[in-house]
Write an enzyme that holds these catalytic residues in place. Structure first.
Site, PDB file in Angstrom:
ATOM      1  N   TYR A  72      27.201  51.953  22.413  1.00 34.04           N
ATOM      2  CA  TYR A  72      27.237  50.232  22.297  1.00 34.04           C
ATOM      3  C   TYR A  72      28.382  49.849  21.320  1.00 34.04           C
ATOM      4  O   TYR A  72      29.060  48.882  21.876  1.00 34.04           O
ATOM      5  CB  TYR A  72      26.059  49.957  21.552  1.00 34.04           C
ATOM      6  CG  TYR A  72      25.682  48.418  21.457  1.00 34.04           C
ATOM      7  CD1 TYR A  72      24.849  47.870  22.293  1.00 34.04           C
ATOM      8  CD2 TYR A  72      26.204  47.532  20.467  1.00 34.04           C
ATOM      9  CE1 TYR A  72      24.518  46.492  22.439  1.00 34.04           C
ATOM     10  CE2 TYR A  72      25.992  46.058  20.710  1.00 34.04           C
ATOM     11  CZ  TYR A  72      25.021  45.577  21.390  1.00 34.04           C
ATOM     12  OH  TYR A  72      24.862  44.367  21.445  1.00 34.04           O
ATOM     13  N   PHE A 127      44.403  29.780  39.652  1.00 33.49           N
ATOM     14  CA  PHE A 127      43.321  30.448  40.662  1.00 33.49           C
ATOM     15  C   PHE A 127      42.116  29.600  40.719  1.00 33.49           C
ATOM     16  O   PHE A 127      41.651  28.999  39.576  1.00 33.49           O
ATOM     17  CB  PHE A 127      42.921  31.812  40.216  1.00 33.49           C
ATOM     18  CG  PHE A 127      42.064  32.394  40.952  1.00 33.49           C
ATOM     19  CD1 PHE A 127      42.550  33.248  42.285  1.00 33.49           C
ATOM     20  CD2 PHE A 127      40.732  32.907  40.616  1.00 33.49           C
ATOM     21  CE1 PHE A 127      41.414  33.797  42.990  1.00 33.49           C
ATOM     22  CE2 PHE A 127      40.085  33.665  41.478  1.00 33.49           C
ATOM     23  CZ  PHE A 127      40.095  33.989  42.760  1.00 33.49           C
ATOM     24  N   ASP A 128      41.433  29.684  41.701  1.00 30.79           N
ATOM     25  CA  ASP A 128      40.182  28.685  41.819  1.00 30.79           C
ATOM     26  C   ASP A 128      38.972  29.023  40.757  1.00 30.79           C
ATOM     27  O   ASP A 128      38.554  27.921  40.173  1.00 30.79           O
ATOM     28  CB  ASP A 128      39.366  28.841  43.190  1.00 30.79           C
ATOM     29  CG  ASP A 128      39.405  30.022  43.792  1.00 30.79           C
ATOM     30  OD1 ASP A 128      39.472  31.085  43.123  1.00 30.79           O
ATOM     31  OD2 ASP A 128      39.023  29.989  45.218  1.00 30.79           O
ATOM     32  N   ASP A 218      47.586  34.679  33.622  1.00 27.38           N
ATOM     33  CA  ASP A 218      46.543  35.353  34.271  1.00 27.38           C
ATOM     34  C   ASP A 218      47.107  36.770  34.981  1.00 27.38           C
ATOM     35  O   ASP A 218      47.692  36.323  36.224  1.00 27.38           O
ATOM     36  CB  ASP A 218      46.104  34.237  35.225  1.00 27.38           C
ATOM     37  CG  ASP A 218      44.892  34.507  36.194  1.00 27.38           C
ATOM     38  OD1 ASP A 218      44.513  35.708  36.088  1.00 27.38           O
ATOM     39  OD2 ASP A 218      44.315  33.757  36.857  1.00 27.38           O
ATOM     40  N   ALA A 220      45.930  39.238  36.783  1.00 23.54           N
ATOM     41  CA  ALA A 220      45.429  40.279  37.839  1.00 23.54           C
ATOM     42  C   ALA A 220      46.480  41.082  38.417  1.00 23.54           C
ATOM     43  O   ALA A 220      45.954  42.302  38.662  1.00 23.54           O
ATOM     44  CB  ALA A 220      44.482  39.462  38.783  1.00 23.54           C
ATOM     45  N   LYS A 261      41.526  44.127  40.328  1.00 19.64           N
ATOM     46  CA  LYS A 261      42.889  44.141  41.291  1.00 19.64           C
ATOM     47  C   LYS A 261      43.920  45.155  40.647  1.00 19.64           C
ATOM     48  O   LYS A 261      43.291  46.259  41.081  1.00 19.64           O
ATOM     49  CB  LYS A 261      43.601  42.634  41.130  1.00 19.64           C
ATOM     50  CG  LYS A 261      42.920  41.480  41.955  1.00 19.64           C
ATOM     51  CD  LYS A 261      41.586  41.116  41.507  1.00 19.64           C
ATOM     52  CE  LYS A 261      41.184  39.756  42.182  1.00 19.64           C
ATOM     53  NZ  LYS A 261      41.015  38.799  41.167  1.00 19.64           N
ATOM     54  N   HIS A 453      31.938  27.239  51.474  1.00 16.58           N
ATOM     55  CA  HIS A 453      32.267  28.190  52.550  1.00 16.58           C
ATOM     56  C   HIS A 453      31.572  29.514  52.075  1.00 16.58           C
ATOM     57  O   HIS A 453      31.432  30.127  53.345  1.00 16.58           O
ATOM     58  CB  HIS A 453      33.811  28.667  52.193  1.00 16.58           C
ATOM     59  CG  HIS A 453      34.055  29.047  50.758  1.00 16.58           C
ATOM     60  ND1 HIS A 453      34.104  28.089  49.631  1.00 16.58           N
ATOM     61  CD2 HIS A 453      34.573  30.106  50.273  1.00 16.58           C
ATOM     62  CE1 HIS A 453      34.345  28.723  48.798  1.00 16.58           C
ATOM     63  NE2 HIS A 453      34.625  29.926  48.809  1.00 16.58           N
TER      64      HIS A 453
HETATM   65  C1  LIG Z   1      40.336  37.704  40.958  1.00 16.24           C
HETATM   66  C2  LIG Z   1      40.923  36.713  40.111  1.00 16.24           C
HETATM   67  C3  LIG Z   1      40.446  35.888  39.012  1.00 16.24           C
HETATM   68  C4  LIG Z   1      39.010  36.108  38.455  1.00 16.24           C
HETATM   69  O1  LIG Z   1      38.535  37.551  38.573  1.00 16.24           O
HETATM   70  P1  LIG Z   1      37.191  37.788  39.046  1.00 16.24           P
HETATM   71  O2  LIG Z   1      37.475  39.354  38.543  1.00 16.24           O
HETATM   72  O3  LIG Z   1      36.983  37.870  40.362  1.00 16.24           O
HETATM   73  O4  LIG Z   1      36.281  37.204  38.237  1.00 16.24           O
HETATM   74  C5  LIG Z   1      41.269  35.234  38.290  1.00 16.24           C
HETATM   75  N1  LIG Z   1      42.514  34.997  38.667  1.00 16.24           N
HETATM   76  C6  LIG Z   1      43.292  35.520  39.776  1.00 16.24           C
HETATM   77  C7  LIG Z   1      44.761  35.332  39.622  1.00 16.24           C
HETATM   78  C8  LIG Z   1      42.495  36.431  40.409  1.00 16.24           C
HETATM   79  O5  LIG Z   1      43.052  36.916  41.514  1.00 16.24           O
END
Ligand SMILES: *Cc1c(COP(=O)(O)O)cnc(C)c1O
Length: 461
Positions: A72, A127-128, A218, A220, A261, A453
């Protein structure tokens, strides 16, 4: 003769796929109400719905799954990850989370609280889920991507860049009182995996410092961004990917990361900081939403696999094969005359469905139509980035008509080979050759009030 390039790995575990007939696929997609999300993955031959959490882990990552101890607090794999983040990215404080959006939740809850209507977050096409976290708290995401990004045919090496004039205007107008952070997404997912240059990151950082505002990434697809800097930006050809990554992150005060990613793991996220006070504040919310600060929403083994994944994704040979594969598909489509967003991004190829089906009105969902036809033609599952995704206006309930109607083919990491790319290119060419015989799109049978969607039911017109 110059030897062709090959992937820097060989395959030792395989997952079978099932072949199907056109008749099977016509039936399955009808039963799925023409919604590609409703298909079972076993009904799909090549799955390019997303590059998120779909990568193939290496033998060393699987070894970490066995080595990770499930404590933990303070697992050895937590310390492996801490070392990787410190060595590769240069951050002293971090929190593991179960996904990227969870890191966003912890960060924005800490900085914005529940209701922050006067707060503004400038960035390059958020990102969305990021946008969701900002708007859910009544704050405003301000998109200040350069204008070149919105012309799909224009050649530009760094379409993810921020417009510095607009950024400075926003910083001057709102100041640190109303801007909790500037957020730069590397690579910019929403504009098609387009990179941000080092010069732009440096200039954004200088402006943020001048106005006393935090800069977060951000991150990823940080490694794919570093690859583009190496091959496209003057002055970086001789730098290693890790040197570029270190410099990129040196400009940030913190980052959120979806580890699904460039972390090359199937689940996981990160939130990192330089500022110990902000880290401590975020710890509280991390414990409430995610888990104790040394595991977040993950198992110990996941942290070990992620630390190894960060080392592997920052190797040049890997990135050259990875980004090169995506580019190969995009170039093949272009050779066939198929309209694609240009230049090709790091993780996906986007087909311009408005140009593919100019005779089909946007409210018959041409990108969805192209996705369904591609599935029936060849068993390939891509995803619509168009009118279905844009959804209705939440207040007026009127349909929104986005400027771009795209079909995205997002390529999982280390999963498919060049022949799969060739297969998809030929499948799209066959559709391109008979595009005029496809005359009608879809109507909506039923839809959810938000994020339609995922669950929408469609019928052929
Ligand atoms: C995928 C992604 C996210 C969200 O991440 P999750 O692991 O799907 O929750 C945020 N920002 C970007 C640029 C992404 O590609």
């Amino acid at each position: 003769m110059e030897l062709p390039r090959i992937e820097p790995y060989k395959i030792k575990m395989v997952e079978p796929v099932l072949f199907s007939s056109r008749e099977d696929r016509e039936r399955w997609i009808r039963e799925a109400d023409y919604n590609l999300f409703n298909l079972k993955s076993e009904q799909v031959l090549i799955d390019v719905l997303t590059d998120s959490g779909t990568g193939a882990m290496s033998q060393k990552q699987w070894a970490e799954i066995m080595l990770g101890d499930e404590s933990y607090a303070g697992a050895t794999s937590y310390y492996k990850l801490k070392n990787a983040i410190s060595e590769l990215l240069g951050f002293p404080f971090f929190l593991p989370t179960h996904q990227g959006r969870a890191a966003e939740n912890v960060l924005f809850q800490t900085l914005l609280g529940h209701d922050a209507p006067d707060q503004v977050i400038p960035g390059n096409s958020h990102f969305d889920t990021t946008k969701g976290h900002i708007e859910f708290r009544h704050a405003k995401p301000l998109d200040i991507t350069i204008d070149e990004a919105f012309d799909t045919t224009l050649e530009h090496p760094f379409k993810g860049n921020l417009n510095l004039v607009k950024l400075e205007a926003a910083l001057r107008e709102y100041g640190p009182a109303r801007i909790p952070l500037v957020l730069v997404t590397v690579t910019c997912n929403s504009s098609g995996g387009q990179p941000v240059s080092m010069a732009n990151l440096r200039a954004v950082s200088d402006l943020c410092k001048k106005y006393g505002v935090r800069l977060f990434f951000d991150a990823a697809r940080f490694a794919e961004n570093a690859y583009f800097i190496k091959v496209r930006e003057p002055g970086f050809a001789d730098s290693t990917i890790r040197e570029i990554v270190r410099e990129m992150f040196s400009y940030a005060d913190g980052f959120t990361m979806s580890a699904k990613k460039d972390g090359i793991v199937n689940i996981g996220g990160l939130l990192a900081f330089r500022d110990e006070d902000l880290f401590k504040k975020c710890c509280t919310f991390n414990i409430i939403y995610e888990g104790y600060i040394t595991y977040g929403g993950l198992a110990g083994r996941d942290l070990g696999a992620l630390s190894q994944g960060l080392y592997e994704s920052t190797e040049f040979d890997y990135l050259q094969a990875r980004v090169g594969q995506v580019e190969y598909l995009g170039k093949r489509l272009r050779e066939f005359g198929i309209p694609v967003q240009w230049p090709i991004g790091g993780h996906a190829v986007f087909v311009d469905a408005k140009k593919f089906f100019p005779h089909i009105p946007q409210d018959e969902f041409p990108a969805q139509l192209l996705g369904v036809e591609l599935y029936i033609e060849a068993g390939v599952r891509a995803v619509e980035i168009g009118m279905l995704l844009a959804d209705r206006d939440p207040v007026t309930r009127q349909e929104r008509y986005p400027a771009l109607e795209l079909l995205r083919l997002a390529i999982p990491r280390r999963v498919y080979n060049q022949q799969h790319m060739e297969y998809m290119a030929v499948a799209l060419k066959n559709l391109w050759d008979r595009r005029e015989s496809i005359t009608r799109g879809f109507g909506i049978v039923s839809e959810a009030p938000i994020m339609r969607h995922f669950t929408v039911r469609l019928r052929r017109l």
